[in-house]
Scaffold this motif. Structure first.
Motif, PDB file in Angstrom:
ATOM      1  N   HIS A  10      31.890   7.966  -5.444  1.00 19.67           N
ATOM      2  CA  HIS A  10      31.503   8.694  -5.930  1.00 19.67           C
ATOM      3  C   HIS A  10      31.384   8.071  -7.264  1.00 19.67           C
ATOM      4  O   HIS A  10      32.192   7.559  -7.536  1.00 19.67           O
ATOM      5  N   ARG A  11      30.116   8.714  -7.559  1.00 21.03           N
ATOM      6  CA  ARG A  11      30.000   8.047  -9.175  1.00 21.03           C
ATOM      7  C   ARG A  11      29.620   9.397 -10.103  1.00 21.03           C
ATOM      8  O   ARG A  11      28.362   9.676 -10.044  1.00 21.03           O
ATOM      9  N   ASP A  12      29.785   9.360 -10.546  1.00 23.61           N
ATOM     10  CA  ASP A  12      29.818  10.509 -11.682  1.00 23.61           C
ATOM     11  C   ASP A  12      28.684  10.237 -13.420  1.00 23.61           C
ATOM     12  O   ASP A  12      28.685  11.077 -14.139  1.00 23.61           O
ATOM     13  N   ASP A  13      28.901   9.113 -13.964  1.00 24.20           N
ATOM     14  CA  ASP A  13      28.989   8.259 -14.796  1.00 24.20           C
ATOM     15  C   ASP A  13      27.152   7.858 -15.028  1.00 24.20           C
ATOM     16  O   ASP A  13      27.611   6.481 -14.341  1.00 24.20           O
ATOM     17  N   PRO A  14      26.861   8.223 -15.193  1.00 29.97           N
ATOM     18  CA  PRO A  14      25.301   7.667 -15.392  1.00 29.97           C
ATOM     19  C   PRO A  14      25.321   6.391 -15.960  1.00 29.97           C
ATOM     20  O   PRO A  14      23.672   5.874 -15.450  1.00 29.97           O
ATOM     21  N   PRO A  18      23.787   0.849 -10.827  1.00 27.41           N
ATOM     22  CA  PRO A  18      23.164   1.890  -9.870  1.00 27.41           C
ATOM     23  C   PRO A  18      23.731   1.629  -8.551  1.00 27.41           C
ATOM     24  O   PRO A  18      24.310   0.562  -8.291  1.00 27.41           O
ATOM     25  N   LEU A  19      23.762   2.668  -7.886  1.00 24.96           N
ATOM     26  CA  LEU A  19      24.449   3.113  -6.560  1.00 24.96           C
ATOM     27  C   LEU A  19      23.896   2.372  -6.055  1.00 24.96           C
ATOM     28  O   LEU A  19      22.091   2.012  -5.726  1.00 24.96           O
ATOM     29  N   VAL A  20      24.034   1.462  -4.546  1.00 29.90           N
ATOM     30  CA  VAL A  20      23.561   0.213  -3.713  1.00 29.90           C
ATOM     31  C   VAL A  20      24.138   1.220  -1.941  1.00 29.90           C
ATOM     32  O   VAL A  20      25.168   1.376  -2.045  1.00 29.90           O
ATOM     33  N   GLY A  21      23.615   0.652  -1.001  1.00 34.10           N
ATOM     34  CA  GLY A  21      24.089   0.533   0.571  1.00 34.10           C
ATOM     35  C   GLY A  21      24.832   2.185   0.481  1.00 34.10           C
ATOM     36  O   GLY A  21      24.095   3.055   0.075  1.00 34.10           O
ATOM     37  N   HIS A  22      25.906   2.707   1.333  1.00 33.78           N
ATOM     38  CA  HIS A  22      26.779   3.933   2.216  1.00 33.78           C
ATOM     39  C   HIS A  22      27.111   4.324   0.787  1.00 33.78           C
ATOM     40  O   HIS A  22      28.526   4.695   1.102  1.00 33.78           O
ATOM     41  N   VAL A  25      26.309  10.157  -3.646  1.00 29.34           N
ATOM     42  CA  VAL A  25      26.234  10.330  -5.132  1.00 29.34           C
ATOM     43  C   VAL A  25      26.857  12.298  -4.664  1.00 29.34           C
ATOM     44  O   VAL A  25      26.390  13.250  -4.334  1.00 29.34           O
ATOM     45  N   THR A  26      26.777  12.433  -6.366  1.00 26.16           N
ATOM     46  CA  THR A  26      27.422  13.986  -6.149  1.00 26.16           C
ATOM     47  C   THR A  26      26.295  14.962  -7.243  1.00 26.16           C
ATOM     48  O   THR A  26      25.249  14.039  -7.430  1.00 26.16           O
ATOM     49  N   SER A  60      16.439  12.667   0.237  1.00 26.04           N
ATOM     50  CA  SER A  60      17.104  13.528   0.851  1.00 26.04           C
ATOM     51  C   SER A  60      18.577  13.972  -0.013  1.00 26.04           C
ATOM     52  O   SER A  60      19.015  15.413   0.324  1.00 26.04           O
ATOM     53  N   SER A  61      19.347  12.911  -0.247  1.00 24.10           N
ATOM     54  CA  SER A  61      20.667  13.392  -1.425  1.00 24.10           C
ATOM     55  C   SER A  61      20.527  14.091  -2.575  1.00 24.10           C
ATOM     56  O   SER A  61      21.413  15.457  -2.371  1.00 24.10           O
ATOM     57  N   PHE A  62      19.114  14.550  -2.973  1.00 27.17           N
ATOM     58  CA  PHE A  62      18.990  15.854  -4.136  1.00 27.17           C
ATOM     59  C   PHE A  62      18.725  16.890  -2.826  1.00 27.17           C
ATOM     60  O   PHE A  62      19.176  17.767  -3.845  1.00 27.17           O
ATOM     61  N   TYR A  63      18.184  17.337  -2.497  1.00 24.50           N
ATOM     62  CA  TYR A  63      18.149  17.869  -1.373  1.00 24.50           C
ATOM     63  C   TYR A  63      19.248  18.615  -0.628  1.00 24.50           C
ATOM     64  O   TYR A  63      19.375  19.997  -0.099  1.00 24.50           O
TER      65      TYR A  63
END
Length: 224
Positions: A10-14, A18-22, A25-26, A60-63
């Motif tokens: 989980h990553r809450d700090d922008p 950058p996020l990569v892989g599997h 994001v919250t 898809s993560s957004f939705y």
């Protein structure tokens, strides 16, 4: 591959890499990045695809968290109200022995970015210039903030008329101070504090109140 091989992080700090892989994001990740874009580039640039690219994840993560971009924008406005309007109201409602101490509680909002996000506030105001519904929320927020400051003065014995006038002087001055992007050393602001409080309240602030406010201001300045 199994979940054990690809743990969900989980990553809450922008501000992080950058996020990569599997990586999952919250909702806060999307909201944090959207807020950053709103402040830096304006509401027109708050786009699902662009935000996903920043987070390095698919749409898809957004939705999973938001029904649509409109839903995200509503969440941004709710976040702005919680960060800025609710904190001003809460600070004005804090117990205070004198009006000088009470005004000091109000000022803390504009010294501590954790209590008031100045950039976000003006980004939403800029947004409201092009959106009537957002303008209505800005107007309502200003009414709530002014009511809180007015009631703060009334609790310290000011008449309704004088409380209303002084609240407007104090609130509009503070927003204008930031709108003009006034840049001056914190020491210069502290040197004027006694005069500011006398002007806003009509009363002399005690040495204890002044010392407490100056210490808080310098502490916050040292963090930035």
């Amino acid at each position: 591959m199994s979940k054990r091989e690809h743990p969900i992080l989980h990553r809450d700090d922008p501000a992080k890499e950058p996020l990569v892989g599997h990586i999952k994001v919250t909702r806060d990740d999307w909201l944090n990045v959207a807020r950053d874009v709103l402040v830096s580039d304006g509401v027109a640039e708050v786009k699902v695809l662009a935000l996903g690219q920043r987070l390095d994840v698919s749409r898809s993560s957004f939705y999973w968290y938001f029904k649509s971009r409109k839903h995200l924008l509503e969440a941004l406005l709710d976040d702005w109200e919680a960060r800025n309007t609710r904190t001003i109201v809460a600070q004005c409602e804090l117990p205070a022995d004198t009006i000088g101490e009470a005004v000091g509680n109000f000022f803390k909002c504009f010294l501590n970015p954790d209590l008031f996000d100045r950039g976000l506030d003006f980004a939403v105001r800029e947004w409201s210039r092009r959106d009537g519904a957002v303008r209505q929320r800005i107007d309502q927020a200003d009414r709530e903030r002014l009511a809180a400051v007015t009631q703060m003065f009334e609790r310290h014995g000011f008449t309704p008329y004088e409380a209303d006038v002084r609240a407007r002087i104090l609130y509009y001055m503070q927003l204008g101070y930031h709108a003009l992007d006034v840049r001056e050393p914190m020491q210069a602001r502290c040197d004027r504090l006694a005069g500011y409080l006398k002007g806003f309240t009509g009363q002399e602030a005690s040495d204890e109140v002044l010392a407490t406010m100056i210490a808080y201001a310098k502490e916050q300045d040292g963090k930035q």
